[in-house]
Design an enzyme around this catalytic site. Structure first.
Site, PDB file in Angstrom:
ATOM      1  N   THR A 109      47.011  27.307  32.367  1.00 31.92           N
ATOM      2  CA  THR A 109      46.641  25.950  33.127  1.00 31.92           C
ATOM      3  C   THR A 109      45.716  25.940  34.347  1.00 31.92           C
ATOM      4  OG1 THR A 109      48.697  25.781  34.505  1.00 31.92           O
ATOM      5  CG2 THR A 109      49.023  24.964  32.280  1.00 31.92           C
ATOM      6  N   ASP A 201      38.772  40.533  41.324  1.00 40.12           N
ATOM      7  CA  ASP A 201      40.167  39.990  41.874  1.00 40.12           C
ATOM      8  C   ASP A 201      40.508  40.742  43.286  1.00 40.12           C
ATOM      9  OD1 ASP A 201      43.111  40.021  42.277  1.00 40.12           O
ATOM     10  OD2 ASP A 201      43.081  38.797  40.635  1.00 40.12           O
ATOM     11  N   ASP A 204      43.682  42.884  43.451  1.00 37.97           N
ATOM     12  CA  ASP A 204      43.641  43.941  42.702  1.00 37.97           C
ATOM     13  C   ASP A 204      42.653  45.144  43.335  1.00 37.97           C
ATOM     14  OD1 ASP A 204      45.089  43.080  40.612  1.00 37.97           O
ATOM     15  OD2 ASP A 204      43.560  42.559  39.337  1.00 37.97           O
TER      16      ASP A 204
END
Length: 210
Positions: A109, A201, A204
């Site tokens: 979502t 990211d 990360d």
């Protein structure tokens, strides 16, 4: 630059950001650069802190010297990547109070889900600086600001490394009273909600995870 969005175009900020964008920049180097760039961004986001004077004694004379006024400001990290900005800022502002908002983005979502919230007391009397390297969709950032306001914060600023136009628009719609300070406004989001050209990211790359 607008009242709502400030892009810090200092040469050192832009140079370090370019190094961070490179895919071959190591985890350790990325972490170091993020800490360094966070201090440069902190300089901008704290530019208008309230000041007063305090009587001090130098080795030669007494004087009325400028000093910060009011309660200690609050730095609030939006977990987990926000900690990279937080660490550098605390080196510059070691007396700041610290809070954490834990949100993760549902991959289906793209909506934020809260899993942790702990912030300093008396937010209504503090400047609150929320930090998160990436302002992508803006959903998590807007949700974090919602939580801070629910806990009394009225004077809030948002600091990020990169912003997408979609995230800036979302934040302006949800929280027009919260100025954004960033190192760059990138082109757009991809279909997965990542900033392009971006740097991947941030969490990360900072922690060496996938």
């Amino acid at each position: 630059m607008t009242d709502h969005l400030t892009i810090v175009e200092h040469p050192l900020v832009q140079h370090k950001l370019t190094l961070m964008r490179r895919t071959d920049t190591s985890t350790g180097e990325f972490r170091r650069l993020l800490r360094e760039i966070s201090q440069l961004l902190a300089y901008e986001v704290t530019r208008e802190l309230p000041m007063t004077t305090k009587r001090i004694e130098t080795p030669l004379v007494e004087m009325d010297a400028p000093t910060l006024d009011g309660r200690k400001l609050a730095l609030v990290s939006i977990l987990r990547a926000g900690n990279g900005l937080l660490d550098g800022m605390l080196e510059l502002i070691p007396s700041a109070r610290v809070g954490f908002v834990g949100l993760y983005r549902d991959e289906e979502t793209l909506k934020p889900v809260q899993y942790y919230f702990k912030v300093p007391t008396e937010l209504d009397e503090r400047l609150v600086i929320a930090v998160d390297p990436m302002l992508a969709t803006g959903n998590s950032s807007a949700a974090a600001i919602d939580l801070l306001k629910e806990n009394g914060a009225t004077n809030i600023r948002f600091l990020c490394l990169l912003a997408a136009p979609e995230g800036v628009a979302r934040m302006k719609e949800a929280h027009p009273d919260v100025p954004i300070v960033t190192a760059a406004l990138d082109e757009r989001l991809n279909e997965k909600g990542y900033i392009l050209p971006g740097l991947g990211d941030a969490g990360d790359r900072m922690f060496g995870t996938k």
